[in-house]
Write an enzyme that holds these catalytic residues in place. Structure first.
Site, short mmCIF file in Angstrom:
data_model
loop_
_atom_site.label_atom_id
_atom_site.label_comp_id
_atom_site.label_asym_id
_atom_site.label_seq_id
_atom_site.Cartn_x
_atom_site.Cartn_y
_atom_site.Cartn_z
N ASP A 1 3.95 -15.35 13.07
CA ASP A 1 4.79 -14.32 12.47
C ASP A 1 5.86 -13.90 13.21
OD1 ASP A 1 3.10 -14.10 10.17
OD2 ASP A 1 1.74 -12.55 11.07
N LYS B 1 -6.98 -12.19 10.13
CA LYS B 1 -6.25 -12.67 11.24
C LYS B 1 -7.04 -12.28 12.72
CE LYS B 1 -1.61 -12.33 9.23
NZ LYS B 1 -0.37 -11.75 9.14
P1 NDP Z 1 -2.26 -3.09 9.00
O1 NDP Z 1 -3.05 -2.63 7.93
O2 NDP Z 1 -2.65 -3.85 10.37
O3 NDP Z 1 -1.32 -1.99 9.72
C1 NDP Z 1 -0.76 -1.06 8.92
C2 NDP Z 1 0.19 -0.11 9.61
O4 NDP Z 1 0.84 0.61 8.59
C3 NDP Z 1 -0.56 0.82 10.35
O5 NDP Z 1 0.05 1.21 11.73
C4 NDP Z 1 -0.40 2.26 9.45
O6 NDP Z 1 -0.65 3.43 10.22
C5 NDP Z 1 0.57 2.09 8.81
N1 NDP Z 1 0.85 2.64 7.74
C6 NDP Z 1 0.17 2.61 6.47
N2 NDP Z 1 0.57 3.47 5.54
C7 NDP Z 1 1.53 4.32 6.17
C8 NDP Z 1 2.29 5.36 5.42
N3 NDP Z 1 2.16 5.81 4.29
N4 NDP Z 1 3.12 6.06 6.14
C9 NDP Z 1 3.25 5.51 7.61
N5 NDP Z 1 2.48 4.61 8.30
C10 NDP Z 1 1.66 3.88 7.16
O7 NDP Z 1 -1.26 -3.99 8.34
P2 NDP Z 1 -0.22 -5.42 9.10
O8 NDP Z 1 0.10 -4.94 10.25
O9 NDP Z 1 -1.22 -6.48 9.00
O10 NDP Z 1 1.03 -5.69 7.86
C11 NDP Z 1 2.06 -4.39 7.92
C12 NDP Z 1 2.96 -5.09 6.85
O11 NDP Z 1 3.58 -6.22 7.28
C13 NDP Z 1 2.30 -5.48 5.40
O12 NDP Z 1 3.30 -4.71 4.34
C14 NDP Z 1 2.46 -6.76 5.32
O13 NDP Z 1 2.50 -7.27 4.22
C15 NDP Z 1 3.77 -7.26 6.40
N6 NDP Z 1 3.72 -8.73 6.93
C16 NDP Z 1 4.70 -9.47 6.39
C17 NDP Z 1 4.85 -10.75 6.95
C18 NDP Z 1 5.61 -11.66 6.55
O14 NDP Z 1 5.74 -12.71 6.83
N7 NDP Z 1 6.64 -11.12 5.69
C19 NDP Z 1 3.64 -11.10 7.95
C20 NDP Z 1 2.68 -10.13 8.39
C21 NDP Z 1 2.69 -9.01 7.73
P3 NDP Z 1 -2.06 3.87 10.88
O15 NDP Z 1 -2.22 3.06 12.16
O16 NDP Z 1 -1.68 5.22 11.34
O17 NDP Z 1 -2.89 4.01 9.92
#
Ligand code: NDP
Length: 276
Positions: free
Chosen positions: A105, A68
């Site tokens: 989104d 993206k």
């Molecule tokens: P990113 O990888 O960009 O961001 C992930 C985030 O999750 C970060 O803020 C990270 O924190 C945090 N994180 C990961 N593991 C943990 C944990 N164990 N505890 C606390 N925080 C955690 O992912 P995206 O933003 O692209 O996607 C996020 C979610 O949204 C996914 O599950 C994805 O499938 C979903 N999604 C769904 C869509 C839909 O149409 N339904 C569309 C887009 C996304 P840190 O910064 O500290 O690493």
């Protein structure tokens, strides 16, 4: 060459993608003749693959993890919501032959919350967990619904603060860590972390959800996610996963490409039945 209008989703991994099924259902329902495929494309292959796709008759493209941000850099023109999100999930071939990048989104989430589940956002306190790409895509569409406040909490606090700074000119938004949430209550808690994908849960106190509040996990799975179960344990009025958002963001892309709005409720129902 294939004479059908061609669309695709690029990403890696991509095998699990429901987008081809969703767009096939949209096309059948609206009697549009088109082809939509899922293609395994990683970051290194991205530019060549996109250029090849559009120079071979591609009409529109979805981009998912991890592409993206690259799509955002690639698109010469962007909508405001995509510009601010710094992430593009939909590329549209315009009539003048130039590419427009959008991010559907956030509007997909807002539509699922408000139209499908009748969750009111106006004057509400919203908490977003996570500060990654998904959070970037949903903040502006949420702010446009005039909530009382938007709070972004993240494990890496600096990322939450930085995102809040980027969006604060559009409405009240603050960034913080999980421990800073103590004593606060929210009407809507959105899980935009990827923790659900590994069955984990961010560190959430049992006092965070207001009475009559709702929970929504952007992630979706065949079984209720850890966050959906947490919401249920907190007696949330709604505790939903992101299947509806997925269909609604796809419907917005379909509309941008074809000028026709599919009946999303029927498609959400079909997918919900298929995952049982
Ligand atoms: P990113 O990888 O960009 O961001 C992930 C985030 O999750 C970060 O803020 C990270 O924190 C945090 N994180 C990961 N593991 C943990 C944990 N164990 N505890 C606390 N925080 C955690 O992912 P995206 O933003 O692209 O996607 C996020 C979610 O949204 C996914 O599950 C994805 O499938 C979903 N999604 C769904 C869509 C839909 O149409 N339904 C569309 C887009 C996304 P840190 O910064 O500290 O690493």
């Amino acid at each position: 060459m294939n004479s059908l209008d061609r669309y695709a989703v690029f990403g890696s991994p991509i095998k699990h993608s429901k987008s081809p099924r969703i767009h096939q259902l949209f096309a059948e329902q609206t009697e549009q003749v088109l082809q939509y495929t899922a293609e395994l494309v990683d970051a290194e292959q991205f530019e060549v693959a996109v250029s090849h796709f559009f120079s071979n008759g591609g009409r529109g493209l979805n981009c998912t993890v991890p592409l993206k941000e690259l799509a955002w850099q690639y698109a010469p023109h962007k909508t405001e919501r995509a510009q601010l999100a710094k992430a593009v999930n939909t590329l549209i071939m315009q009539v003048d032959g130039s590419l427009l990048g959008d991010n559907t989104d956030g509007i997909g989430l807002v539509t699922d919350l408000m139209l499908n589940h009748h969750i009111c956002l106006k004057h509400k306190k919203i908490l977003i967990l996570g500060a990654g790409g998904a959070t970037r895509g949903i903040i502006l569409p949420l702010q446009e619904q005039m909530p009382l406040s938007v709070t972004v909490a993240n494990r890496t606090v600096a990322k939450a603060v930085s995102i809040a700074n980027e969006f604060k000119h559009k409405g009240l938004v603050t960034g913080c860590g999980y421990s800073d949430l103590a004593g606060q209550r929210f009407d809507l808690i959105l899980n935009a972390t990827s923790a659900s994908l590994t069955g984990e849960l961010p560190p959430l106190a049992d006092t965070l959800l207001a009475e009559q509040g709702s929970c929504y996990d952007l992630a979706y799975a065949n079984e209720p996610t850890a966050f959906v179960r947490w919401g249920q344990s907190q007696h949330a009025i709604h505790s939903l996963d992101g299947l509806g958002m997925l269909v609604e963001q796809a419907a917005e892309a379909f509309y941008l490409w074809r000028g026709v709005r599919p009946d999303t409720k029927a498609v959400i129902q079909t997918l919900a039945t298929e995952r049982q």
